[in-house]
Structures are given as C-alpha cells and as structure tokens.
Design an enzyme around this catalytic site. Sequence first.
Site, PDB file in Angstrom:
ATOM      1  N   ALA A 154       0.859  -1.184   0.000  1.00 28.25           N
ATOM      2  CA  ALA A 154       0.000   0.000   0.000  1.00 28.25           C
ATOM      3  C   ALA A 154       0.894   1.232   0.000  1.00 28.25           C
ATOM      4  O   ALA A 154       1.646   1.454   0.944  1.00 28.25           O
ATOM      5  CB  ALA A 154      -0.912  -0.005   1.224  1.00 28.25           C
ATOM      6  N   ALA A 155       0.841   1.985  -1.074  1.00 24.98           N
ATOM      7  CA  ALA A 155       1.678   3.181  -1.203  1.00 24.98           C
ATOM      8  C   ALA A 155       0.849   4.428  -0.925  1.00 24.98           C
ATOM      9  O   ALA A 155      -0.285   4.345  -0.454  1.00 24.98           O
ATOM     10  CB  ALA A 155       2.286   3.224  -2.602  1.00 24.98           C
ATOM     11  N   SER A 156       1.410   5.581  -1.233  1.00 23.52           N
ATOM     12  CA  SER A 156       0.728   6.835  -0.926  1.00 23.52           C
ATOM     13  C   SER A 156      -0.473   7.089  -1.822  1.00 23.52           C
ATOM     14  O   SER A 156      -1.470   7.669  -1.393  1.00 23.52           O
ATOM     15  CB  SER A 156       1.711   8.004  -1.050  1.00 23.52           C
ATOM     16  OG  SER A 156       2.326   7.988  -2.330  1.00 23.52           O
ATOM     17  N   ALA A 158      -1.694   4.533  -4.232  1.00 23.73           N
ATOM     18  CA  ALA A 158      -2.311   3.313  -4.749  1.00 23.73           C
ATOM     19  C   ALA A 158      -1.924   2.120  -3.888  1.00 23.73           C
ATOM     20  O   ALA A 158      -1.031   2.214  -3.040  1.00 23.73           O
ATOM     21  CB  ALA A 158      -1.851   3.083  -6.194  1.00 23.73           C
ATOM     22  N   GLN A 159      -2.632   1.004  -4.112  1.00 24.50           N
ATOM     23  CA  GLN A 159      -2.257  -0.246  -3.459  1.00 24.50           C
ATOM     24  C   GLN A 159      -2.153  -1.340  -4.509  1.00 24.50           C
ATOM     25  O   GLN A 159      -2.706  -1.234  -5.609  1.00 24.50           O
ATOM     26  CB  GLN A 159      -3.249  -0.626  -2.373  1.00 24.50           C
ATOM     27  CG  GLN A 159      -4.653  -0.921  -2.852  1.00 24.50           C
ATOM     28  CD  GLN A 159      -5.609  -1.087  -1.683  1.00 24.50           C
ATOM     29  OE1 GLN A 159      -5.708  -0.205  -0.824  1.00 24.50           O
ATOM     30  NE2 GLN A 159      -6.326  -2.212  -1.642  1.00 24.50           N
ATOM     31  N   VAL A 160      -1.425  -2.409  -4.172  1.00 28.47           N
ATOM     32  CA  VAL A 160      -1.099  -3.450  -5.145  1.00 28.47           C
ATOM     33  C   VAL A 160      -1.621  -4.800  -4.665  1.00 28.47           C
ATOM     34  O   VAL A 160      -1.452  -5.165  -3.493  1.00 28.47           O
ATOM     35  CB  VAL A 160       0.429  -3.529  -5.373  1.00 28.47           C
ATOM     36  CG1 VAL A 160       0.756  -4.594  -6.409  1.00 28.47           C
ATOM     37  CG2 VAL A 160       0.972  -2.175  -5.805  1.00 28.47           C
ATOM     38  N   ASP A 306      12.122   8.552  -7.414  1.00 27.35           N
ATOM     39  CA  ASP A 306      11.618   8.081  -6.121  1.00 27.35           C
ATOM     40  C   ASP A 306      12.195   6.710  -5.753  1.00 27.35           C
ATOM     41  O   ASP A 306      11.448   5.773  -5.460  1.00 27.35           O
ATOM     42  CB  ASP A 306      10.086   8.019  -6.181  1.00 27.35           C
ATOM     43  CG  ASP A 306       9.450   8.003  -4.802  1.00 27.35           C
ATOM     44  OD1 ASP A 306      10.120   8.415  -3.835  1.00 27.35           O
ATOM     45  OD2 ASP A 306       8.286   7.575  -4.686  1.00 27.35           O
TER      46      ASP A 306
END
Length: 560
Positions: A154-156, A158-160, A306
């Site tokens: 879970a990123a800033s 989106a999530q995978v 990044d």
Amino acid sequence: MLASKTMVGALGAGGAIYVFTNPDLKHEVQGKAKGAARFSRAFFQSCLVSFEYKNGLRGLKGEDYEKKKVEIHLKAAQRLLKVCLLHGGVYTKFGQHIASMNHVLPSQFTETLSVLQDKNPSVDIKEIEKTIESELGGPISNFFSEFDETAIAAASLAQVHRAVTKEGNEVAVKLQYPGLENDVSRDIWTMRLLARAMGYIFPEYEYTWLFPEFEDSIKLELDFIQEGLNSERVARMFEMEDKVHVPGIHWDYTTKYILTMDFIRGIKITDRKAIEFCKMDPKKVAETVTKAFGEMIYFHGFLHCDPHPGNLMVREMPKERQKLSRFFRRCKEHQVVLLDHGMYRRLDPAFRLCYCNLWKAFLTRDHRLGVEQAKKLGLQESGYDFLSLILTWRPSTTSAPIDSRISEFERQKLKDMYKGLINSELINSFLESLPRDMLFVMRTGDLVRGINKDLGGTTSKRLICFGEAAIKGINLKNPGEHAHPSYAKLKEERTALLQLTQPYADINQLVSSEMGFRVSTIGSILDLAKMRSYIWIAESIIKIKWWLSGNRGFTTRDIG
C-alpha cells in the site's frame, strides 16, 4: 408556525433524499465535506506547531535554545506524521518528500517521517471491486482467475494486489485509491496555503517555491498510462544490462487508474541479512544500484525520482541470464528490480551535460572546471563549494581521500568559515536559485547514497561509479539541428506519442541516448583513464601524507 416548520423539514428531507439518490451530487457533497474536515485538521495541527515554535523558543539562547529547538522539531514532525497517516494520498507523498530531504531539513523530521515509505493503510476489497468494474468494464472474475483480497503493498497513491489473469499470467495489479484525484487539488491548495502562512511566520522555512514541481509530479503519478510508458521506456534503456530488470506492462488490463504488470518476487533492497542469507553480495547489489541511477542521471537524462527502499527489490539472477557457472563464482548473481515508475524527470540536455562536467570536476579536483560549470547553472563562484559540500559531503579543496571523512582540521576550518553565515534562510535561498532539475537529481542521489550505506557500500565506489557515468555522459553529445542525420525523422516519429500523452509532452520528449547518437569510445577511454589515474595518484599521495601524520586507518563504509 407549525406548518412552516413542517414545510422546512419536508424541504430539508426532500433535499437530503435528492442528494443521496443522485450519485454525482452525492459524491460532490461528500467530497466537499471530506475536504473541509481535512483542511480543518491540517489547519489545527499547523496552528499548534506555530504556537510551539513561537512560544517555546522565546527568550532562550545558546545551548538551551538548541536543545529546546530539537524537542520542538520532534513534536512538529510527530504532528505532521499524524496528519499524513490520517489523510493519506498527497499528504503521505508530501511526507515522503520531506523524509528524503535529509540534506536540507532537521533529522527529527526526516527520521520521524521515514516510516511513511512503508506504512500506508489500504482500502477495502469492495472499493477495489468497484474500481475494476468501472475501469475494465466488468467484475474481477471476468479478467482474473485469482485475485488476492489482501493488498501486498500500500503506497501513498495506490495499493497493489497479486492476481492471475485468465491467460495464466501472474501479475501485480496497482489500483489508485478511489476519489484520490478529486482530493488532490483540494489538498495541494490546503498545503500551499499552510506553507505560505508558515513561511510568513518563519521566513527561514518558506518553501512554497517547491509546490509547482510537487504538483506537476503528483499529476504525472496519478496517470497510470503515463507510468506504464515510463516503465517501458526505462526498460528499453537497460535492455542490455542483465543486472537491472523492469517488470513488463500488461496493457489489456491497464487504464488511467489501474496498472497491471508482471509479478516479481524479491527481497527489499535494504534487507542486507536476507540478501546475505540468499548468498548474494550486498556490496555488489549496492554497486548495481549506483551504476543504474548513474546511467539515468548522467547518460540518459531520464530519471526515476523516487528510489526509496520500498521501490527497489533484488532477486537471484534468472537462470537463463546467468553468465557464470555456479562452480566458478563466490556468490550468486543478482538482479535489481526497479518498481513504481510514476515519478520521472526528463533532464534538460544542457543541464545533463553541465552536471556531468561538475562531477568530473569534483573527482579530478579541477576547481576551474567546477567553477565554470557552477556559473553555467546560474551560481557565483562560491556556489561550487556549496554544491561540493551538498553532493559529496566535502569541500572542493579537501585533502581527504575519497573513502575517508574530512580531517578534524578541515571540519573546524569549515565551521569557522561559515559560522554566523549559514542558516536555514540562506540554504533555502540557495536551493531556490538552483535549476529545478538539480533538486530532483539531489534527492535521487541522496536516496541512492542511503541505500549504498545500508548495503555496506563504500563512498569511494559510489563516487567513482557516478564519475564513470559522468564521463560516458560527457562523450554523448547533446542533439542539435544538424548533429545527426536521423534527428528530424526521430522528432517526427515522436510527434504522435507527444499528442497522445498531453499534457505530459515534456517528459516524453526524446533524450540524447534515444536519438541514435553513439558515445565517443576513444574519448570515453581517454577521459576514464585520465580520471582513474588522477584519482589513484591523488589518493596515494594523500594516504601517504595521512599515514606519516599518524592517521593509520581508513574507513571503507559509505560515509557520505
């Protein structure tokens, strides 16, 4: 009177029913209410931080002032972390930016907010199902034979989720958080307003000039089609390098809000113990990372901005790409996997060439060349020394070996030279005067330095890897109107892509390495030989001097 109240009540109830039965209006009202709540929370925490700085430091001087300032920095960072975790999205991305600015901001901020690189909440699977249905045109079962309900990351923004397509391909499905795009403009407006207010109260922390670049990069990251294009582009750039891998994109399952790519199993890039357990060499992994980002900065001019540890993995080299038999190697071959290609920067060709020469000056201690390049960047002569301190953590005139800290005498000399002159306001002003490309390069370089340090890499190796990439970049000439016969044709072929990817035309322009130009082999060999010889001779003389002075040992780890 009773009739009037009844009528008002009926109208209110009718209005509420209309709003909540009209999906578009319902989302608009909910969005505005959510935006107001987020603004209020951020504003309240900002007021508390301002009050603590203004009143907590009043009347204090010397050691008491510095001690209290550290305490208030930590409190402010914890408040900011709280807001970022509650709001997510752009706030988390902003917090990650702050966490990576350890060359500018106090350690209390960068260390406290570093947890945002890994710690992000995920949304419920029901919301994910709605996104897939609206974007791909049907339920999950129409497209995937397997789809893990729990997000693997879970990123800033989106999530995978891991999934398997109907064709049997194991994939990673990246889904943008629902409603995020609508939150972005409101959140950026809020942060810009609060930053302007904080800058007014504390002029030395006036960073509103950063927001245009931050806003542009966020807009790029929100478009997953653009991220897919970035991913395929950088994959082509490293197609001849077996040690670097970029997951392939599955375009049939990709839209502006969904990105589907090959699923890759690997180890987090900074997990040194796991890398050693799998019998790979962490120092060689560090070298691959440094070389890869050196190529992006100095040679291609197309930069992944990044590269925090959550966006890089390492795995054993796939068997079909292994070059040596296991009987002839001390440890297993590795492959670094580059993830998350949303935040990229196309460096201006003139800046790229200037930056290459700047690094050549750092490593060969060519002060004249360094000053010349600093002036091309719009700086005064003293700017070269500032850049040397920021980028190599040592003055341009240092007598210390590359793989050692500067001497105590030099450190004290720097303190005396800049005492009373260097402050937050001056640093802020200096950074604002730099080309914007430089800020992205500095951020990336700093993150690479951190990874190199965590893996046990050396300062000397990192700087020389960057120097070699710079020499290669110097010998790759920038395009000009008559520089290459196929230049006009290549520009024409690119026009279609530029029209498709508006308003991101700038980042999709060709860079020097894509235009059919070849590196001058003779020129590169001569420059590399010159740089290597100069470094070896200079280092040998310096180390002999240090040894005769009683300094017997030299550290090998990356010290900055």
